[in-house]
Design a protein around this motif. Sequence first.
Motif, PDB file in Angstrom:
ATOM      1  N   GLU A  28      13.531   1.646 -21.471  1.00  0.00           N
ATOM      2  CA  GLU A  28      13.625   0.427 -22.270  1.00  0.00           C
ATOM      3  C   GLU A  28      14.656   0.587 -23.393  1.00  0.00           C
ATOM      4  O   GLU A  28      15.452  -0.320 -23.651  1.00  0.00           O
ATOM      5  N   ARG A  29      14.637   1.743 -24.049  1.00  0.00           N
ATOM      6  CA  ARG A  29      15.563   1.974 -25.155  1.00  0.00           C
ATOM      7  C   ARG A  29      17.000   2.055 -24.644  1.00  0.00           C
ATOM      8  O   ARG A  29      17.931   1.511 -25.247  1.00  0.00           O
ATOM      9  N   ARG A  30      17.199   2.706 -23.511  1.00  0.00           N
ATOM     10  CA  ARG A  30      18.556   2.805 -22.946  1.00  0.00           C
ATOM     11  C   ARG A  30      19.092   1.427 -22.580  1.00  0.00           C
ATOM     12  O   ARG A  30      20.263   1.118 -22.808  1.00  0.00           O
ATOM     13  N   GLN A  31      18.232   0.605 -22.006  1.00  0.00           N
ATOM     14  CA  GLN A  31      18.668  -0.742 -21.642  1.00  0.00           C
ATOM     15  C   GLN A  31      19.088  -1.515 -22.895  1.00  0.00           C
ATOM     16  O   GLN A  31      20.088  -2.241 -22.879  1.00  0.00           O
ATOM     17  N   GLU A  32      18.348  -1.338 -23.963  1.00  0.00           N
ATOM     18  CA  GLU A  32      18.675  -2.016 -25.212  1.00  0.00           C
ATOM     19  C   GLU A  32      20.015  -1.528 -25.754  1.00  0.00           C
ATOM     20  O   GLU A  32      20.851  -2.317 -26.196  1.00  0.00           O
ATOM     21  N   ILE A  33      20.238  -0.214 -25.691  1.00  0.00           N
ATOM     22  CA  ILE A  33      21.478   0.373 -26.202  1.00  0.00           C
ATOM     23  C   ILE A  33      22.682  -0.141 -25.422  1.00  0.00           C
ATOM     24  O   ILE A  33      23.697  -0.548 -25.994  1.00  0.00           O
ATOM     25  N   PHE A  34      22.574  -0.168 -24.108  1.00  0.00           N
ATOM     26  CA  PHE A  34      23.750  -0.493 -23.304  1.00  0.00           C
ATOM     27  C   PHE A  34      23.918  -1.988 -23.046  1.00  0.00           C
ATOM     28  O   PHE A  34      24.851  -2.400 -22.358  1.00  0.00           O
ATOM     29  N   SER A  35      23.043  -2.798 -23.637  1.00  0.00           N
ATOM     30  CA  SER A  35      23.283  -4.236 -23.639  1.00  0.00           C
ATOM     31  C   SER A  35      24.121  -4.640 -24.843  1.00  0.00           C
ATOM     32  O   SER A  35      24.587  -5.775 -24.936  1.00  0.00           O
ATOM     33  N   VAL A  36      24.351  -3.688 -25.766  1.00  0.00           N
ATOM     34  CA  VAL A  36      25.115  -3.951 -26.979  1.00  0.00           C
ATOM     35  C   VAL A  36      26.606  -3.912 -26.665  1.00  0.00           C
ATOM     36  O   VAL A  36      27.100  -2.936 -26.098  1.00  0.00           O
TER      37      VAL A  36
END
Length: 346
Positions: free
Chosen positions: A159-167
């Motif tokens: 979940e955190r990785r998805q949030e990071i790489f949506s930036v």
Amino acid sequence: MDETIIQAIVKAQDSQVKAILATIIRTEGSTPRDLGTQMLVMNTSQIIGTIGGGAAEKLITNKALALLTADREVSAELHHQAINQETQADSFSVCGAAMDVLLEPVQDKSFWQFVQNLQKSGSDAVLVTSLVPPYARSILDSDGNFLLGQPQKELYSAERRQEIFSVKAAKVIGNSDENRWFVEPLLKTERLLILGAGHVAREVAFYAKALDFQVTVIDDRATFALPEFFTGAHSVICSDFAPGIKGYEPSHDTYVVIATRSHPTDAECLKEILNFRTKYVGMLGSTKKISAIVNYLKEKGYTSQSLARLKAPIGLDIQAQTPSEIAISILAEIISVKRSYRSRDA
């Protein structure tokens, strides 16, 4: 993260100059610069970049210089700067404006050299800085793999990785004081391709260098395509336009200015450029000339949707007349397009 700042960090370290990186990680109210804006302060008092100028920037600069001259080991610090309290005599201050600025010593030469090499290679990666002391930094690739820096185990959930790489632009993520990060995508170099090497092209190239574009000029005339006419350009290519464009390979990070010597060569360039997904394409010329070229390309099978990408007549309407004024109007339009992309991606 901006290429100019990275280059300045590496250069300072090569020269054994101490430096502090100042990064805006939060804004409140009407501030002159956005979140993610950075400034490098060196112990030589040289400053690269700006976080807004004025007394607020001066106060932050003084704090950075104090860290650089401290008789102790310096670690990163977070400072809250209220812009409406710059000086008691300032009756024009912006009421309620403030910014949080992270001040980081740039001591790890191998880390920043690695960042520069990543950016030059065009690799998709992000810098992630914890906003909890000691403000650990990590570099992650597009698959979420840890590359360098200090491992932060809280970053490795799906979940955190998805949030990071949506930036797509600098952003703070996380919703608690214990888990907040500043995420900076490594921005690829933005390229400016100028087709034609006349008077306007020279002025566009001159001003574009100061805006940190990597400038390339193509012209099929050997007496015009001369590096000494474009001292700030990354490259000046003497070539027929179509093969020159193919060899350059415009991409989504490319802005294109068509300013050749004639209608046929302008049409040739536009026809070729429309085969690539560029961020911007503008063409110099009168409304009558633009209309003639567009109608010609429609007859050749180009769709209205494809031709709608063309900005023409090129530049913002500021009643420009001289080559320098026209160049400024062109670059103003390009800046507007660039900022609108970053705003959408944020």
